[in-house]
Every structure is written in C-alpha cells, then in structure tokens.
Design a protein around this motif. Structure first.
Motif, PDB file in Angstrom:
ATOM      1  N   THR A 277     -18.536  -5.110  -2.217  1.00 53.76           N
ATOM      2  CA  THR A 277     -17.333  -4.567  -1.590  1.00 53.76           C
ATOM      3  C   THR A 277     -17.468  -4.589  -0.072  1.00 53.76           C
ATOM      4  OG1 THR A 277     -17.034  -3.089  -3.452  1.00 53.76           O
ATOM      5  CG2 THR A 277     -15.828  -2.547  -1.453  1.00 53.76           C
TER       6      THR A 277
ATOM      7  N   HIS B 296     -23.327   3.448   3.007  1.00 58.01           N
ATOM      8  CA  HIS B 296     -24.645   4.007   3.311  1.00 58.01           C
ATOM      9  C   HIS B 296     -25.509   2.974   4.041  1.00 58.01           C
ATOM     10  CE1 HIS B 296     -28.666   5.817   2.424  1.00 58.01           C
ATOM     11  NE2 HIS B 296     -27.977   6.940   2.567  1.00 58.01           N
TER      12      HIS B 296
ATOM     13  N   HIS C 125      -8.059   2.512   1.541  1.00 55.08           N
ATOM     14  CA  HIS C 125      -7.215   2.320   0.362  1.00 55.08           C
ATOM     15  C   HIS C 125      -7.944   2.868  -0.872  1.00 55.08           C
ATOM     16  CE1 HIS C 125      -5.020   0.325  -2.872  1.00 55.08           C
ATOM     17  NE2 HIS C 125      -4.028   0.201  -2.004  1.00 55.08           N
ATOM     18  N   PRO C 126      -7.238   3.579  -1.772  1.00 59.08           N
ATOM     19  CA  PRO C 126      -7.927   4.250  -2.879  1.00 59.08           C
ATOM     20  C   PRO C 126      -8.591   3.315  -3.891  1.00 59.08           C
ATOM     21  CG  PRO C 126      -5.549   4.517  -3.071  1.00 59.08           C
ATOM     22  CD  PRO C 126      -5.820   3.920  -1.727  1.00 59.08           C
ATOM     23  N   THR C 127      -8.230   2.038  -3.903  1.00 59.02           N
ATOM     24  CA  THR C 127      -8.935   1.119  -4.800  1.00 59.02           C
ATOM     25  C   THR C 127      -9.578  -0.035  -4.029  1.00 59.02           C
ATOM     26  OG1 THR C 127      -6.909  -0.145  -5.216  1.00 59.02           O
ATOM     27  CG2 THR C 127      -7.411   1.622  -6.763  1.00 59.02           C
TER      28      THR C 127
ATOM     29  N   MET D 142      -7.120   7.668   0.710  1.00 58.80           N
ATOM     30  CA  MET D 142      -8.362   7.565  -0.061  1.00 58.80           C
ATOM     31  C   MET D 142      -9.189   8.826   0.071  1.00 58.80           C
ATOM     32  SD  MET D 142     -11.765   6.976  -0.417  1.00 58.80           S
ATOM     33  CE  MET D 142     -12.689   6.079   0.804  1.00 58.80           C
ATOM     34  N   LEU D 143      -9.405   9.303   1.283  1.00 62.22           N
ATOM     35  CA  LEU D 143     -10.244  10.479   1.486  1.00 62.22           C
ATOM     36  C   LEU D 143      -9.479  11.784   1.273  1.00 62.22           C
ATOM     37  CD1 LEU D 143     -12.272   9.233   4.581  1.00 62.22           C
ATOM     38  CD2 LEU D 143     -13.139   9.556   2.272  1.00 62.22           C
TER      39      LEU D 143
ATOM     40  N   GLN E 188     -19.318  -1.488  -9.776  1.00 56.33           N
ATOM     41  CA  GLN E 188     -18.492  -0.820  -8.778  1.00 56.33           C
ATOM     42  C   GLN E 188     -18.844   0.659  -8.734  1.00 56.33           C
ATOM     43  OE1 GLN E 188     -15.239  -2.002  -7.123  1.00 56.33           O
ATOM     44  NE2 GLN E 188     -16.489  -3.834  -7.151  1.00 56.33           N
ATOM     45  N   LEU E 189     -19.782   1.008  -7.886  1.00 58.24           N
ATOM     46  CA  LEU E 189     -20.139   2.412  -7.744  1.00 58.24           C
ATOM     47  C   LEU E 189     -19.190   3.083  -6.768  1.00 58.24           C
ATOM     48  CD1 LEU E 189     -22.014   4.818  -8.125  1.00 58.24           C
ATOM     49  CD2 LEU E 189     -23.442   3.892  -6.325  1.00 58.24           C
ATOM     50  N   ILE E 190     -18.725   4.248  -7.153  1.00 59.95           N
ATOM     51  CA  ILE E 190     -17.714   4.926  -6.354  1.00 59.95           C
ATOM     52  C   ILE E 190     -18.316   6.179  -5.731  1.00 59.95           C
ATOM     53  CG2 ILE E 190     -15.422   5.972  -6.451  1.00 59.95           C
ATOM     54  CD1 ILE E 190     -15.239   3.226  -7.475  1.00 59.95           C
ATOM     55  N   GLU E 191     -17.995   6.393  -4.456  1.00 59.98           N
ATOM     56  CA  GLU E 191     -18.397   7.645  -3.801  1.00 59.98           C
ATOM     57  C   GLU E 191     -17.136   8.401  -3.396  1.00 59.98           C
ATOM     58  OE1 GLU E 191     -21.447   8.800  -2.953  1.00 59.98           O
ATOM     59  OE2 GLU E 191     -22.769   7.079  -3.242  1.00 59.98           O
TER      60      GLU E 191
ATOM     61  N   THR F 266     -27.054   0.270   2.112  1.00 69.11           N
ATOM     62  CA  THR F 266     -26.121  -0.774   1.700  1.00 69.11           C
ATOM     63  C   THR F 266     -25.913  -1.762   2.851  1.00 69.11           C
ATOM     64  OG1 THR F 266     -25.051   0.925   0.361  1.00 69.11           O
ATOM     65  CG2 THR F 266     -23.875  -1.150   0.603  1.00 69.11           C
TER      66      THR F 266
ATOM     67  N   THR G  32       0.838  -1.206   0.000  1.00 68.12           N
ATOM     68  CA  THR G  32       0.000   0.000   0.000  1.00 68.12           C
ATOM     69  C   THR G  32       0.868   1.249   0.000  1.00 68.12           C
ATOM     70  OG1 THR G  32      -1.648   1.253   1.281  1.00 68.12           O
ATOM     71  CG2 THR G  32      -0.173  -0.164   2.544  1.00 68.12           C
TER      72      THR G  32
ATOM     73  N   ARG H 134     -10.063  17.745  -4.168  1.00 68.57           N
ATOM     74  CA  ARG H 134      -9.124  18.371  -3.253  1.00 68.57           C
ATOM     75  C   ARG H 134      -7.870  17.503  -3.174  1.00 68.57           C
ATOM     76  NH1 ARG H 134     -12.656  17.557   2.169  1.00 68.57           N
ATOM     77  NH2 ARG H 134     -11.858  15.550   2.796  1.00 68.57           N
TER      78      ARG H 134
ATOM     79  N   ASN I 209     -11.210   9.582  -7.327  1.00 64.12           N
ATOM     80  CA  ASN I 209      -9.853   9.012  -7.366  1.00 64.12           C
ATOM     81  C   ASN I 209      -9.428   8.581  -8.771  1.00 64.12           C
ATOM     82  OD1 ASN I 209      -8.575   8.892  -4.640  1.00 64.12           O
ATOM     83  ND2 ASN I 209     -10.528   7.946  -4.140  1.00 64.12           N
TER      84      ASN I 209
ATOM     85  N   LYS J   2     -28.088   2.302  -7.665  1.00 66.46           N
ATOM     86  CA  LYS J   2     -26.988   1.522  -7.096  1.00 66.46           C
ATOM     87  C   LYS J   2     -26.341   0.715  -8.206  1.00 66.46           C
ATOM     88  CE  LYS J   2     -27.380   1.376  -2.244  1.00 66.46           C
ATOM     89  NZ  LYS J   2     -26.896   2.728  -2.011  1.00 66.46           N
ATOM     90  N   ASP J   3     -25.096   1.032  -8.469  1.00 62.80           N
ATOM     91  CA  ASP J   3     -24.367   0.302  -9.503  1.00 62.80           C
ATOM     92  C   ASP J   3     -24.027  -1.084  -8.968  1.00 62.80           C
ATOM     93  OD1 ASP J   3     -22.711  -0.694 -11.383  1.00 62.80           O
ATOM     94  OD2 ASP J   3     -21.354   1.009 -11.434  1.00 62.80           O
TER      95      ASP J   3
ATOM     96  N   VAL K 205     -14.244   2.847  -1.024  1.00 61.58           N
ATOM     97  CA  VAL K 205     -14.319   3.747  -2.177  1.00 61.58           C
ATOM     98  C   VAL K 205     -15.669   3.569  -2.849  1.00 61.58           C
ATOM     99  CG1 VAL K 205     -13.268   4.390  -4.374  1.00 61.58           C
ATOM    100  CG2 VAL K 205     -11.838   3.574  -2.508  1.00 61.58           C
ATOM    101  N   SER K 206     -16.058   2.301  -3.014  1.00 62.34           N
ATOM    102  CA  SER K 206     -17.329   2.053  -3.680  1.00 62.34           C
ATOM    103  C   SER K 206     -18.395   1.684  -2.663  1.00 62.34           C
ATOM    104  CB  SER K 206     -17.175   0.930  -4.695  1.00 62.34           C
ATOM    105  OG  SER K 206     -16.504  -0.154  -4.115  1.00 62.34           O
ATOM    106  N   ASP K 207     -19.530   2.394  -2.729  1.00 61.13           N
ATOM    107  CA  ASP K 207     -20.641   2.106  -1.835  1.00 61.13           C
ATOM    108  C   ASP K 207     -21.455   0.998  -2.492  1.00 61.13           C
ATOM    109  OD1 ASP K 207     -22.863   2.043  -0.201  1.00 61.13           O
ATOM    110  OD2 ASP K 207     -22.780   4.194   0.189  1.00 61.13           O
ATOM    111  N   ASN K 208     -21.007  -0.214  -2.283  1.00 65.02           N
ATOM    112  CA  ASN K 208     -21.472  -1.346  -3.067  1.00 65.02           C
ATOM    113  C   ASN K 208     -21.533  -2.546  -2.129  1.00 65.02           C
ATOM    114  OD1 ASN K 208     -20.311  -3.874  -4.350  1.00 65.02           O
ATOM    115  ND2 ASN K 208     -20.773  -2.725  -6.209  1.00 65.02           N
TER     116      ASN K 208
END
Lengths: 249, 469
Positions: free
Chosen positions: B201, B227, B165-167, B402-403, A241-244, B230, A14, A173, A204, A237-238, B195-198
């Motif tokens: 994941t 969320h 982690h970003p991915t 990630m954030l 892979q839905l990304i927030e 989810t 990482t 940002r 990202n 809802k994807d 990262v993904s609200d899924n």
C-alpha cells in the motif's frame, strides 16, 4: 461565489468534502450547514446507549452455534465518566469478575459499545456471523458483551477466561461521514497492561467502509497469522492488508 | 530536592522537580487522569511561584526521568550545548520568561540559544506564560527547513495536504490531492495516512504522488505515514520515499509502545538520507507528537503531559526533521477536555518546539467526543498564524473521512493566509502562479479555465494506473 464546476466532477471519486466551491475564502452556506448537521449527529452518537438485549438477540439469531454469551460491565458508572476515565473503562467491575471462569480457549471475542453503540449493533453480528464459521478448528470461548468498555478491557477478560488470544469488537469514535464504524483489535496472550503496539487492528468496518464479509476475511487471516507466529502487534505484519486505526483504547 | 512556596500564609511543598512541574502546569484532564494535577487553583499558583524561583542550572542536575533508565534523558543530557547555554545560565525560570519577552531575545539570539536549552527548561517557562507570551516569543523563533522547497521562513505559512481515504482508494486520494492543490495547499507535504500499514500500500501511494509531482514539476515532497519499519522495507525496495514518518514521544518507554527506539530512528534517518531525493536541503524526517500519548501508553512515569510532550521535541531535534506536527486535539477529551484546553496545549507545543529549534506545525483538531467545535479551531488557527506556525493541515472540508476527526480545511488555510498576509513556501508559490492557480495577489483560482487540463484529468489517470497495476 466563483464557479467551481470542473471540480464538482471529482466528487464522485470520494466521500471527502471536495469540490465545494468558495464564498470568498469561506465555505458556501449550504456546505457550512451540512457540516453542522454531521457534527450534531456524531455528537449525539457518542451519547447514545447500546441496547444489549437487542444485540444478544441479534447475535443468537444470526450466528449458527452461537457461543455462550456473558454480560459484564466496566468500572465506569456513566457516559461522562467513560469519556474522562479510560482507566476505569479498561477494567471489569468487581462484581462481574466471577462470571469469567477460566477455561482452555484458543480465542475469545469481546464486544464493547465503545464510542458508537450504532457501530456495534449494525456491524458486530454480521462480522461474527461471517467470522466464526471460519474458525471451526479453534476452541472458541464464551462471547463477552462489555458495557462502557475500552479496548484494554479485553486484556482482563481474556486473561480471566484463560484465552490464548482475544478479539475485541468495539464502536470507534464517530466521524462526520461515518458515525457507526466498528474496530476489531486482536491481542495475543491478553493480560492486564498489554500495550497498543502489542495488538493488531482492523478499523473502519461499516457498510461504506470495510464491509463485514471482507473484514471477516482479513480478521481470520490475522487470527491465523497470530496463531502461527504466537504474537500480535508490530511484529505481526500482514502481507495481505493489515489495517491500523483508532478506537477508544 | 524538595521545593516549596507560601501563598496567603499557606505553605505548599513539592518533593521533586517532576512533581513541581506537574503541579505548576495549567489545568488539563490528562494530568487529572494521571493523578498529577494540582489539587487546587492555589496549589497550582504556588507551584508556579516555586518554579519561577528555580535556577535553570537545576535542570542540569535533576532529571525528571533517570539518566540510567531512559535513553531520551541520555539524549537530552549528552547533547546539551553548554556554550550555547551561557547566555541564560545565570537565570531562574521566571527570569528566563522576562528575558525571552525582552528585546535582547532577537530571532538570531534565540536560534543560537536553542541547543543550550533542555526540554524541561522550556516546558517550565511555558507553564509561567500567558497565551500572549507563548505567541509573542514563538513569533521570534524562526526555524527554516528544506527538502524540495523552503518551509518556515517568516511571512510564509505552509499546508500539509492530507487526502486520506477510508479504503486507501487511489482515485479518491488523487481527487482530494487535486482539490487541495487547486486551493494552493500541499507545500509542507502531500501526506497520506494509510488505512493499512502495509508495504505494498505504501509503495503504491508513494508512486501515485511521485507520478503527479514529476508530471507537473511540483516543488513539494510526499510522505505515507506508515510505521518506520514499513518505510525501511519500502526504501529497501527503492520506492520513492521522500520523507520518513514516525510518531514519537518523550520517553524510552513511550517510544517502545510505538515500537521504536532512537537507534531504529537513526537507521531510518540514514536510509532516507541515502535516497538523496532532496534538492534544496537534507531535512528528510517527518514526526508527529501530541500531548497525552505517553499517558495513553501507560508510560508517563509521573511526568505531566506537557513536559513529556516537550521531551519528544528533543527526540525530533536530533534527526533534523523537515516537519514536526503536534496533533493537538486528536487523542480525545480524557487528555484535553475542551476547546480551552486544546487551545492552550496547541500554543504551548508550538512555543516549546520552536524555542528548542524544531520546525513546528500544528494539526489544529478535535474529536467528536470532545467539547469543541469549529469556532474553537478558528480561534486556535488564527492564534497560531500570528505566532508564526510553520504549517497547518489541509483536510477536505476539515473532515477526515478515514481518521474520523475534524482538522483545518483548505478553506481555513486560505483564510489564515489572507487575514495575516502569509504566502506559501516561495518555490511552491511560484509554481502556483505558473499553473494559474494563484494570482499575483495570492488569491486562489481566479480563472479556473486557465488551469492546465492535464492536471484536472489527474484522478482519471490515477484510476487507470490503479486498474493497470
């Protein structure tokens, strides 16, 4: 300083700042200074300006059949105001509204500098070059470049242009590890006052994160989902892979 | 009802309670942005003087957001405990400040008073207080919660291990978790922002942490901060959901902007209780808040951001959460401009939450477009440690990749525990000692070679599991 070799091994997994060891309970000097360098670079990134001429050139040269490009500005006058007045960054400056003629578009793309000019210049042309050819069945409206814009400015632009959907590409940002990260926000039926819960976001997007070709696949999938369900936001809802994420809203 | 005060011969008037509250609040950029801040320093003090004279009972008569139009107001009014309120029912806001600072207000007295206070009363008194007052009173408010360990007991300071982690790469996340555990962090929760609200994941990440927890018998809890809808889907699939997470705010409209309502939270709370994954206590919720979120959603309704934030604690309180985390400097400089404003807001949030009986932690943090740096974070972290904060964040090297913001690190957590003589949650403390991560003096990693080899190999096995899955 205590030996920390067993943990150094973990650093290959990482980019997070792990396995740094300790000086007492504090950071070893090398890592303390590394952090300061990253912070300084991120701070400078916030205050750098986007070269819109170069961006326009990159877009027209990278994208086959590039849509008409319109340049507008938000109501913000300078960077300091941009940071403190998101309300002004969400609105098109009065004088530029006439440039946004109503048409019949399924989708329009807006590119704004946001909080990282570098994120936009590095990633937006690549992302669009991958995305637009996959949308040949849709009526794609003009490409709008918005100076000092926030995510919400896409609502006004999309509404004026008469678009069913707006996709906002904006510099997120800057983080210490990723000073040039792009976000994509998708909003069905854009109009002034849309809330963040009514959007979907892919964040990202950058070389060390979600690379533009992969981001384009997700973006197209979300766009198709929005067209099919006629909505965006928490209701969409994807199942892939839905990304927030976070960007200047 | 109108309010007024005269300062140096000049008379200042405030048409209603919410205007009075907004003008009395210490300066911050979000209230300026909303057009609610006092126009001058003198007007601000005049508002504070008028507020100090206000009987607490007035807050039961005048709602800042109407009862009819807002379910959070209805929650506040309908659940107000008149019996608990009697201890302070005859006081003004100014007198409440004096009373809170006095010896009568012991930890036990404050705990029994909590259901008798409304968020607006608490926000009001905080506006009169200096930073040291916020610290002195918060230190007397003990809010202890339990899931698989005990968080918030005096003398203890817990840490949320945040291995983002970003991915969403599970091996990268596992490596960060292991690093954090080796610094004695993770007793509040091991909590991943995906990262993904899924749902896929979320389930995958929950299984990763649950596998680690069970293999090494770690007395802590996990959370994937997706969320609430989810999480409900994940629970339907019988995924190992310990805590249900949700961002919350102080009005119905602001909560709507998050895609939630009290009834949806209630549904999630019931579902989480039904999972019965806890061993010591049934505090199964994790909420995050932060000043400025209502304004950011254009749902502030003329309420200053600190009062709105405090109303969010009424929402939290109803669901008896294990943890509430105010993410103080996350949104950006348009709400909290610099280190000074972030510091003040962090102390206010912690004080207000604790006085209302909410188990407060603080994400001591800032973004790169705010006027703040690590020195500001060190100051606030130390102040909150003195104030008795239940937990803070542990992010590798203080840098969330990630954030994209800076928080407190594993090192920072060690620092604040050391200088203030604080210990981790007792059950986790015992585990750290058993694993030879912590010595009897509370020092971490005295003998690396004694740490269990299997634990050190964990990220490799996460990678294997990921490939296999």
């Amino acid at each position: 300083m205590l030996p920390d070799e067993p943990w150094r091994r973990l650093r290959r997994f990482t980019n997070a700042r792990i396995g740094m060891g300790r000086a007492g309970n504090g950071l070893p000097t090398k890592h303390l200074l590394d952090f300061r360098v990253a912070h300084a670079m991120a701070r400078d990134s916030v205050h750098s300006a986007l070269d819109f001429d170069a961006l326009e050139q990159a877009l027209t040269s990278r994208i086959a059949h590039c849509p008409q490009i319109i340049r507008i500005a938000s109501r913000v006058t300078d960077r300091a105001e941009y940071l403190q007045r998101p309300d002004l960054g969400r609105r098109v400056v009065e004088a530029d509204i006439v440039k946004l003629e109503t048409g019949e578009w399924d989708i329009v793309f807006v590119i704004a500098d946001g909080l990282s000019a570098e994120a936009v210049s590095r990633n937006a042309p690549d992302l669009l070059a991958e995305t637009l050819p996959q949308l040949s069945s849709l009526r794609v409206g003009p490409l709008v470049l918005a100076g000092q814009g926030r995510v919400g400015i896409g609502d006004e632009i999309g509404e004026r242009l008469g678009a069913r959907m707006v996709v906002m590409l904006i510099g997120e940002r800057p983080g210490l590890s990723s000073p040039a990260s792009l976000g994509a926000y998708i909003t069905w039926q854009p109009r002034l006052g849309r809330q963040n819960s009514e959007r979907n976001c892919i964040s990202n997007i950058h070389a060390d994160g979600l690379v533009p070709p992969v981001a384009a696949v997700r973006l197209v999938s979300l766009i198709r989902g929005a067209m099919k369900m006629e909505l965006t936001g928490v209701g969409l809802k994807d199942r892939g892979q839905l990304i927030e994420g976070e960007a200047p809203d | 009802m109108a309010y007024s005060a005269t300062v140096s011969g000049e008379r200042f008037s405030f048409p209603d309670l919410r205007t009075l509250m907004a003008r009395a609040t210490p300066l911050r950029s979000g209230d300026q942005l909303a057009g609610l801040a006092a126009a001058s320093a003198t007007e601000r003090v005049a508002a504070q003087i008028a507020l100090a004279d206000l009987p607490l009972k007035q807050f039961l008569n005048e709602a800042v957001i109407p009862y009819e139009t807002d379910e959070v107001t209805r929650l506040i009014v309908d659940t107000h405990d008149a019996k608990a309120f009697t201890a302070v029912a005859g006081l003004t806001v100014g007198e409440l400040r004096d009373w809170l600072l006095g010896d009568t207000a012991t930890p036990d007295v404050l705990a029994s008073l909590a259901p008798g206070l409304t968020p607006e009363m608490v926000a009001a008194v905080s506006k009169l207080m200096r930073n040291q007052d916020l610290i002195a009173v918060a230190q007397k408010c003990h809010v202890v919660t339990r899931f698989r360990n005990t968080v918030g007991a005096p003398g203890h300071l817990s840490v949320r291990l945040q291995p983002n982690h970003p991915t969403d790469d599970v091996t990268g996340i596992a490596a960060s978790i292991l690093d954090g555990l080796m610094y004695g962090c993770g007793d509040a929760v091991i909590g991943i922002n995906p990262v993904s609200d899924n749902v896929d994941t979320m389930v995958h990440q929950l299984e990763l942490i649950d596998d680690l927890r069970q293999r090494f018998d770690i007395p802590t809890q996990s959370c994937v901060l997706a969320h609430v809808t989810t999480a409900l889907e994940a629970m339907e699939r019988r995924a190992p959901v310990d805590l249900v997470f949700q961002s919350i705010a102080g009005s119905e409209a602001a909560n709507e902007s998050f895609g939630i309502s009290l009834s949806l939270l209630d549904e999630a709370h019931q579902a989480a209780l039904a999972m019965k994954r806890y061993t010591l206590g049934d505090n199964v919720m994790y909420f995050e808040t932060g000043q400025g979120s209502a304004l950011s959603a254009d749902a502030h309704q003329g309420i200053d951001q600190q009062t709105m934030e405090t109303r969010a604690y009424a929402v939290a309180r109803r669901f008896r959460p294990l943890l509430v985390n105010t993410v103080v400097g996350f949104i950006g400089p348009e709400y909290l401009f610099d280190g000074r404003q972030i510091t003040r807001a962090g102390l206010e949030d912690h004080f207000c939450g604790k006085l209302l009986g909410v188990p407060m932690g603080v994400d001591v943090c800032y973004t790169n477009h705010a006027e703040a740096d690590q020195d500001d974070m060190d100051n606030l972290l130390t102040l909150l440690g003195v104030a008795g904060v239940n937990f803070v964040m542990g992010v590798p090297g203080a840098d969330d990749i990630m954030l994209n913001y800076q928080s407190t690190s594993f090192h920072d957590a060690l620092y604040v525990r050391q200088v203030l003589g604080k210990r981790p949650a007792p059950e986790f403390d015992a585990w750290l000692q058993k694993m030879a991560i912590l010595d009897t003096h509370g020092r971490v990693r005295p003998q690396l070679d004694r740490a269990p080899r299997a634990l050190l190999q964990f990220p490799d096995s996460a990678e294997d599991a990921h490939v296999a899955g």
